[in-house]
Design a protein around this motif. Structure first.
Motif, mmCIF file in Angstrom:
data_model
loop_
_atom_site.group_PDB
_atom_site.id
_atom_site.type_symbol
_atom_site.label_atom_id
_atom_site.label_comp_id
_atom_site.label_asym_id
_atom_site.label_seq_id
_atom_site.Cartn_x
_atom_site.Cartn_y
_atom_site.Cartn_z
ATOM 1 N N LEU A 309 0.835 -1.211 0.000
ATOM 2 C CA LEU A 309 0.000 0.000 0.000
ATOM 3 C C LEU A 309 0.869 1.261 0.000
ATOM 4 O O LEU A 309 0.427 2.335 -0.406
ATOM 5 N N LYS A 310 2.092 1.143 0.485
ATOM 6 C CA LYS A 310 3.046 2.258 0.445
ATOM 7 C C LYS A 310 3.972 2.143 -0.761
ATOM 8 O O LYS A 310 4.289 3.126 -1.424
ATOM 9 N N LEU A 311 4.399 0.906 -1.006
ATOM 10 C CA LEU A 311 5.366 0.693 -2.092
ATOM 11 C C LEU A 311 4.764 1.056 -3.455
ATOM 12 O O LEU A 311 5.443 1.648 -4.310
ATOM 13 N N ALA A 312 3.486 0.710 -3.645
ATOM 14 C CA ALA A 312 2.868 0.945 -4.961
ATOM 15 C C ALA A 312 2.798 2.444 -5.307
ATOM 16 O O ALA A 312 3.274 2.844 -6.376
ATOM 17 N N PRO A 313 2.232 3.309 -4.416
ATOM 18 C CA PRO A 313 2.205 4.734 -4.788
ATOM 19 C C PRO A 313 3.595 5.336 -4.915
ATOM 20 O O PRO A 313 3.840 6.147 -5.811
ATOM 21 N N ASN A 314 4.515 4.914 -4.042
ATOM 22 C CA ASN A 314 5.890 5.436 -4.154
ATOM 23 C C ASN A 314 6.505 5.039 -5.496
ATOM 24 O O ASN A 314 7.239 5.811 -6.113
ATOM 25 N N SER A 315 6.206 3.823 -5.948
ATOM 26 C CA SER A 315 6.761 3.352 -7.226
ATOM 27 C C SER A 315 6.176 4.138 -8.398
ATOM 28 O O SER A 315 6.870 4.429 -9.380
ATOM 29 N N ILE A 316 4.894 4.479 -8.302
ATOM 30 C CA ILE A 316 4.269 5.283 -9.364
ATOM 31 C C ILE A 316 4.960 6.649 -9.455
ATOM 32 O O ILE A 316 5.327 7.115 -10.546
ATOM 33 N N ILE A 317 5.160 7.279 -8.304
ATOM 34 C CA ILE A 317 5.801 8.612 -8.288
ATOM 35 C C ILE A 317 7.215 8.519 -8.881
ATOM 36 O O ILE A 317 7.615 9.330 -9.725
ATOM 37 N N GLU A 318 7.946 7.486 -8.459
ATOM 38 C CA GLU A 318 9.328 7.327 -8.934
ATOM 39 C C GLU A 318 9.358 7.068 -10.450
ATOM 40 O O GLU A 318 10.149 7.669 -11.179
ATOM 41 N N ALA A 319 8.471 6.187 -10.916
ATOM 42 C CA ALA A 319 8.484 5.846 -12.353
ATOM 43 C C ALA A 319 8.142 7.081 -13.194
ATOM 44 O O ALA A 319 8.773 7.338 -14.230
ATOM 45 N N LEU A 320 7.146 7.865 -12.755
ATOM 46 C CA LEU A 320 6.766 9.074 -13.502
ATOM 47 C C LEU A 320 7.893 10.114 -13.456
ATOM 48 O O LEU A 320 8.170 10.798 -14.446
ATOM 49 N N THR A 321 8.548 10.220 -12.299
ATOM 50 C CA THR A 321 9.628 11.203 -12.158
ATOM 51 C C THR A 321 10.799 10.853 -13.088
ATOM 52 O O THR A 321 11.348 11.733 -13.765
#
Ligand SMILES: Cc1cc2nc3c(=O)[nH]c(=O)nc-3n(C[C@H](O)[C@H](O)[C@H](O)COP(=O)(O)OP(=O)(O)OC[C@H]3O[C@@H](n4cnc5c(N)ncnc54)[C@H](O)[C@@H]3O)c2cc1C
Ligand code: SF4
Length: 327
Positions: A309-321
Motif C-alpha cells: 500500500l506504500k510501495l505501490a504509490p511510491n513506485s508510481i511517483i518514482e516511475a513518472l519522475t
C-alpha cells in the motif's frame, strides 16, 4: 512418471487441428513454465504439441503498427531495432524479466500464458482454488507477501507474474488469436481476467485457440518512459510491484500519459483514470503524488502484503519522475 505424447508441427493449421481434437492436449513453446508445472504435478497434459517451429517469429512494422509473432523469444523482441527505437518501454519491461538464459527461450505467447507464482498453486498438498476449484485459497490468511492489492476476490488473490505484459498493457497492444474457426483480435487489457469466482481461468483464450501475434500501434511514448521493477533481488526475481510509465510532453505539460502496474493484480493493471487525471497537467512531483493517491483508491491488502500500500504509490511517483527526467 506420467506418460505424455509429444508432437511437433511446422504448420499453424495442423497445430489448430491437433489441439481442437483433443481436450487433454496443450501447446508447448519455450517450456520454461509448462515443464515446471508438469514436474510438480500441477498439470498433466496427455499430449504436448510443440509449436516452436511454426512460422510465427517475425517482427515487422506495417502501416505504423508493429506486428510481433507469438513465437518471438523475449530476448529477440527486446533486442529488435524497431522495438528499441519506437517501443523502448517494452524493451525495458522485457529486460526486467527472468534471466538472460530464460529470455532466450521464453516466447511472447508463453509469457502471456504463464501461470501465477503463488506458492500454494505450486504445492499440490495445499488448498488452491486456481489449481483445484472449490478447495479454498491458502494465501488468504496465509503467506501472501507477493499477492494482489487490486481486483481480488474471496476466491483468489494471486498476481500475474509477467513484466512484458505490463509494458504491452500500457501500450494499447492487441492480441491476435487463431482457431479452426478463423482469426480474432482482442485488446491486450481484455486478455487476462480478474479472479472473481473462477480463478482457474487466467485469461480469455478459449480451448482450441492459439495466440499467433501481438500488434502495437506506433505512439509518441518513446522519449519519456520508464519501467520500474521493485523486487527482492536485482535479477531473477518476480516483481513485488512494477510500474510501466510513459509521458508525452509538450514542455512541462502532459499531453498524454500511459500507466500500468505489475505485481499488484491478477492481470496487468492499467490505470486509465490516473492517465486521464494527468492529461493536461504539469509534470510536477505534486501532480505525480496526487496521481498515485488516485491510483490507490480501491487497494486492499491481506496482512503480509500491507507494505504494497506504500510501495505501490511510491513506485508510481518514482516511475513518472524518471520518465519525465529523460532527455
Ligand atoms: C526462475 C524463473 C524466473 C522468472 N522470472 C520472470 C520474471 O521476472 N518476469 C517475467 O515476466 N517472467 C519470469 N519468468 C517466467 C518466464 O518469462 C515464462 O516462464 C516464459 O515467458 C514462458 O514462456 P514459454 O515460451 O517458455 O512458455 P511455455 O512454458 O512453453 O508455455 C506456457 C503456457 O503457455 C501456453 N502457450 C505458449 N505459447 C502459446 C501460444 N502461442 N498460444 C497459446 N498458448 C500458448 C502453453 O500451452 C503453456 O500453457 C520466470 C521463469 C522462471 C522459471
Ligand atoms: S491466491 Fe489464488 S493461486 Fe494462490 S492459493 Fe489462493 S486461489 Fe490459489
Amino acid at each position: 512418471m506420467i506418460n505424455f505424447q509429444y508432437l511437433r508441427t511446422t504448420i499453424v493449421k495442423t497445430a489448430l487441428g491437433l489441439i481442437s481434437k483433443d481436450p487433454k492436449a496443450t501447446f508447448i513453446a519455450g517450456g520454461t513454465n509448462l515443464v515446471d508445472l508438469m514436474k510438480r504435478g500441477v498439470t498433466a497434459p496427455e499430449k504436448l504439441i510443440d509449436i516452436n517451429h511454426l512460422p510465427l517469429k517475425k517482427i515487422e512494422l506495417i502501416n505504423n503498427v508493429l506486428h510481433i509473432g507469438a513465437l518471438t523469444s523475449n530476448s529477440g523482441l527486446a533486442e529488435n531495432a524497431i522495438v528499441k527505437e519506437k517501443f523502448p518501454l517494452l524493451m525495458l519491461a522485457l529486460q526486467s524479466g527472468a534471466s538472460a538464459q530464460l529470455r532466450n527461450v521464453a516466447t511472447v505467447g508463453g509469457n502471456m500464458m504463464q501461470r501465477t507464482r503463488c506458492g500454494y498453486f505450486y504445492d499440490t498438498t495445499m488448498p488452491c482454488n486456481k489449481r483445484q476449484p472449490g478447495s479454498g485459497c491458502g494465501a488468504i490468511g496465509g503467506y501472501n507477501r507477493m499477492h494482489a492489492i487490486f481486483g481480488t476476490s474471496e476466491s483468489c488473490i494471486a498476481v500475474h507474474p509477467s513484466d512484458m505484459c505490463v509494458g504491452l498493457a500500457a501500450l494499447d497492444a492487441k492480441v491476435v488469436i487463431a482457431s479452426a474457426k478463423g482469426e480474432r483480435k482482442i485488446n491486450f487489457t481484455d486478455f487476462h481476467r480478474l479472479p472473481g469466482t473462477t480463478p482457474e481461468k487466467d485469461n480469455n483464450l478459449q480451448k482450441g485457440e492459439l495466440i499467433t501475434g501481438i500488434e502495437i500501434p506506433v505512439n509518441n511514448f518513446n522519449k519519456n518512459f520508464h519501467y520500474l521493477k521493485v523486487r527482492d533481488r536485482s535479477s531473477y526475481a518476480f516483481a513485488l510491484v512494477s510500474v510501466a510509465a510513459a509521458l508525452e510532453l509538450n514542455q512541462d505539460i502532459i499531453v498524454n500519459a500511459r500507466l500500468a502496474m505489475g505485481g499488484v493484480a491478477h492481470k496487468p493493471w492499467r490505470l486509465t483514470a490516473v492517465e486521464a487525471f494527468l492529461k493536461g497537467k504539469q509534470a510536477t512531483v505534486a501532480n505525480f503524488e496526487a496521481a498515485s493517491k488516485l491510483a490507490m483508491g480501491d487497494a486492499k491488502s491481506f496482512g503480509e502484503n500491507d507494505f504494497k500500500l506504500k510501495l505501490a504509490p511510491n513506485s508510481i511517483i518514482e516511475a513518472l519522475t524518471v520518465a519525465k527526467s529523460k532527455a
